[in-house]
Design a protein around this motif. Structure first.
Motif, PDB file in Angstrom:
ATOM      1  N   LEU A  61      40.234   4.449  29.137  1.00  0.00           N
ATOM      2  CA  LEU A  61      38.845   4.878  29.245  1.00  0.00           C
ATOM      3  C   LEU A  61      38.671   6.279  28.673  1.00  0.00           C
ATOM      4  O   LEU A  61      37.706   6.553  27.950  1.00  0.00           O
ATOM      5  N   CYS A  62      39.610   7.165  28.941  1.00  0.00           N
ATOM      6  CA  CYS A  62      39.565   8.520  28.398  1.00  0.00           C
ATOM      7  C   CYS A  62      39.582   8.493  26.874  1.00  0.00           C
ATOM      8  O   CYS A  62      38.807   9.196  26.222  1.00  0.00           O
ATOM      9  N   THR A  63      40.435   7.670  26.305  1.00  0.00           N
ATOM     10  CA  THR A  63      40.530   7.553  24.852  1.00  0.00           C
ATOM     11  C   THR A  63      39.211   7.080  24.260  1.00  0.00           C
ATOM     12  O   THR A  63      38.728   7.634  23.268  1.00  0.00           O
ATOM     13  N   ASP A  64      38.587   6.073  24.872  1.00  0.00           N
ATOM     14  CA  ASP A  64      37.312   5.559  24.383  1.00  0.00           C
ATOM     15  C   ASP A  64      36.208   6.611  24.470  1.00  0.00           C
ATOM     16  O   ASP A  64      35.395   6.755  23.551  1.00  0.00           O
ATOM     17  N   LEU A  65      36.181   7.359  25.574  1.00  0.00           N
ATOM     18  CA  LEU A  65      35.146   8.386  25.750  1.00  0.00           C
ATOM     19  C   LEU A  65      35.336   9.541  24.763  1.00  0.00           C
ATOM     20  O   LEU A  65      34.359  10.076  24.242  1.00  0.00           O
ATOM     21  N   LYS A  66      36.581   9.908  24.494  1.00  0.00           N
ATOM     22  CA  LYS A  66      36.842  10.970  23.524  1.00  0.00           C
ATOM     23  C   LYS A  66      36.362  10.553  22.138  1.00  0.00           C
ATOM     24  O   LYS A  66      35.750  11.352  21.426  1.00  0.00           O
ATOM     25  N   LYS A  67      36.613   9.314  21.753  1.00  0.00           N
ATOM     26  CA  LYS A  67      36.166   8.821  20.453  1.00  0.00           C
ATOM     27  C   LYS A  67      34.648   8.787  20.388  1.00  0.00           C
ATOM     28  O   LYS A  67      34.048   9.145  19.379  1.00  0.00           O
ATOM     29  N   MET A  68      34.009   8.348  21.476  1.00  0.00           N
ATOM     30  CA  MET A  68      32.557   8.244  21.505  1.00  0.00           C
ATOM     31  C   MET A  68      31.900   9.626  21.385  1.00  0.00           C
ATOM     32  O   MET A  68      30.921   9.801  20.674  1.00  0.00           O
ATOM     33  N   CYS A  69      32.465  10.623  22.069  1.00  0.00           N
ATOM     34  CA  CYS A  69      31.894  11.972  22.066  1.00  0.00           C
ATOM     35  C   CYS A  69      32.350  12.800  20.869  1.00  0.00           C
ATOM     36  O   CYS A  69      31.740  13.820  20.553  1.00  0.00           O
ATOM     37  N   GLY A  70      33.424  12.401  20.225  1.00  0.00           N
ATOM     38  CA  GLY A  70      33.944  13.154  19.091  1.00  0.00           C
ATOM     39  C   GLY A  70      34.591  14.463  19.505  1.00  0.00           C
ATOM     40  O   GLY A  70      34.547  15.443  18.762  1.00  0.00           O
ATOM     41  N   THR A  71      35.183  14.481  20.701  1.00  0.00           N
ATOM     42  CA  THR A  71      35.818  15.694  21.207  1.00  0.00           C
ATOM     43  C   THR A  71      37.201  15.376  21.757  1.00  0.00           C
ATOM     44  O   THR A  71      37.603  14.224  21.817  1.00  0.00           O
ATOM     45  N   GLY A  72      37.878  16.397  22.209  1.00  0.00           N
ATOM     46  CA  GLY A  72      39.187  16.225  22.828  1.00  0.00           C
ATOM     47  C   GLY A  72      39.045  16.042  24.323  1.00  0.00           C
ATOM     48  O   GLY A  72      37.954  16.130  24.888  1.00  0.00           O
ATOM     49  N   GLY A  73      40.146  15.787  24.964  1.00  0.00           N
ATOM     50  CA  GLY A  73      40.147  15.613  26.406  1.00  0.00           C
ATOM     51  C   GLY A  73      41.520  15.237  26.897  1.00  0.00           C
ATOM     52  O   GLY A  73      42.465  15.121  26.116  1.00  0.00           O
ATOM     53  N   ALA A  74      41.614  15.035  28.218  1.00  0.00           N
ATOM     54  CA  ALA A  74      42.902  14.708  28.826  1.00  0.00           C
ATOM     55  C   ALA A  74      42.669  14.059  30.182  1.00  0.00           C
ATOM     56  O   ALA A  74      41.566  14.094  30.722  1.00  0.00           O
ATOM     57  N   LEU A  92      25.507   7.100  30.142  1.00  0.00           N
ATOM     58  CA  LEU A  92      24.952   5.905  29.515  1.00  0.00           C
ATOM     59  C   LEU A  92      26.046   4.910  29.122  1.00  0.00           C
ATOM     60  O   LEU A  92      25.910   3.704  29.333  1.00  0.00           O
ATOM     61  N   ALA A  93      27.143   5.422  28.562  1.00  0.00           N
ATOM     62  CA  ALA A  93      28.231   4.542  28.133  1.00  0.00           C
ATOM     63  C   ALA A  93      28.870   3.826  29.322  1.00  0.00           C
ATOM     64  O   ALA A  93      29.168   2.630  29.250  1.00  0.00           O
ATOM     65  N   LEU A  94      29.069   4.544  30.436  1.00  0.00           N
ATOM     66  CA  LEU A  94      29.692   3.922  31.607  1.00  0.00           C
ATOM     67  C   LEU A  94      28.756   2.922  32.285  1.00  0.00           C
ATOM     68  O   LEU A  94      29.195   1.893  32.785  1.00  0.00           O
ATOM     69  N   GLU A  95      27.452   3.219  32.303  1.00  0.00           N
ATOM     70  CA  GLU A  95      26.496   2.269  32.890  1.00  0.00           C
ATOM     71  C   GLU A  95      26.426   0.979  32.078  1.00  0.00           C
ATOM     72  O   GLU A  95      26.280  -0.101  32.633  1.00  0.00           O
ATOM     73  N   LYS A  96      26.552   1.096  30.741  1.00  0.00           N
ATOM     74  CA  LYS A  96      26.585  -0.102  29.888  1.00  0.00           C
ATOM     75  C   LYS A  96      27.813  -0.958  30.188  1.00  0.00           C
ATOM     76  O   LYS A  96      27.773  -2.170  30.053  1.00  0.00           O
ATOM     77  N   ARG A  97      28.900  -0.320  30.598  1.00  0.00           N
ATOM     78  CA  ARG A  97      30.124  -1.052  30.937  1.00  0.00           C
ATOM     79  C   ARG A  97      30.090  -1.621  32.349  1.00  0.00           C
ATOM     80  O   ARG A  97      31.016  -2.298  32.769  1.00  0.00           O
ATOM     81  N   GLY A  98      29.048  -1.292  33.122  1.00  0.00           N
ATOM     82  CA  GLY A  98      28.901  -1.868  34.456  1.00  0.00           C
ATOM     83  C   GLY A  98      29.431  -1.021  35.596  1.00  0.00           C
ATOM     84  O   GLY A  98      29.548  -1.507  36.718  1.00  0.00           O
ATOM     85  N   TYR A  99      29.742   0.242  35.353  1.00  0.00           N
ATOM     86  CA  TYR A  99      30.236   1.126  36.403  1.00  0.00           C
ATOM     87  C   TYR A  99      29.065   1.779  37.143  1.00  0.00           C
ATOM     88  O   TYR A  99      28.010   2.000  36.555  1.00  0.00           O
ATOM     89  N   THR A 100      29.276   2.112  38.404  1.00  0.00           N
ATOM     90  CA  THR A 100      28.317   2.886  39.170  1.00  0.00           C
ATOM     91  C   THR A 100      28.618   4.351  38.921  1.00  0.00           C
ATOM     92  O   THR A 100      29.729   4.817  39.141  1.00  0.00           O
TER      93      THR A 100
END
Length: 106
Positions: A61-74, A92-100
């Motif tokens: 999930l971290c990898t997907d979010l980093k790609k979506m935002c175009g930034t780094g993370g850990a 918005l991205a997490l709500e589309k995936r069905g997370y609360t």
């Protein structure tokens, strides 16, 4: 210490006496998104906590979010850190995936 407790071997070096398993933290399943700057020299970081999944899924999930935002993370202690203030995009991205999801903090 009994005779079967091998601590050191010339074949493979140091051998741990007992492997510690990381327990998955108990959460309520709500992902909380915060913007934090404390301890980061004023740099803003978006943190996600409260994920009810194992470590490999959190890392993916971290990898997907980093790609979506175009930034780094850990991932640190089951908390995802994404550089910059990307709370709205991530929500918005997490709500589309069905997370609360909840925006926490100010």
């Amino acid at each position: 210490m009994s005779q079967n407790d091998l601590v050191y071997s010339t074949d493979g070096g140091r051998i741990p006496a007992q492997k510690a398993q990381l327990a998955r933290p108990k959460t309520d399943g709500i992902i909380r998104i915060r913007r934090e700057t404390k301890g980061r020299k004023g740099k803003g970081v978006t943190t996600l906590s409260g994920m009810d999944m194992d470590a490999t899924k959190i890392k993916a999930l971290c990898t997907d979010l980093k790609k979506m935002c175009g930034t780094g993370g850990a991932v640190k202690d089951a908390v995802i850190e994404i550089q910059g203030d990307n709370r709205d995009k991530i929500k918005l991205a997490l709500e589309k995936r069905g997370y609360t999801v909840k925006l926490a903090g100010g």
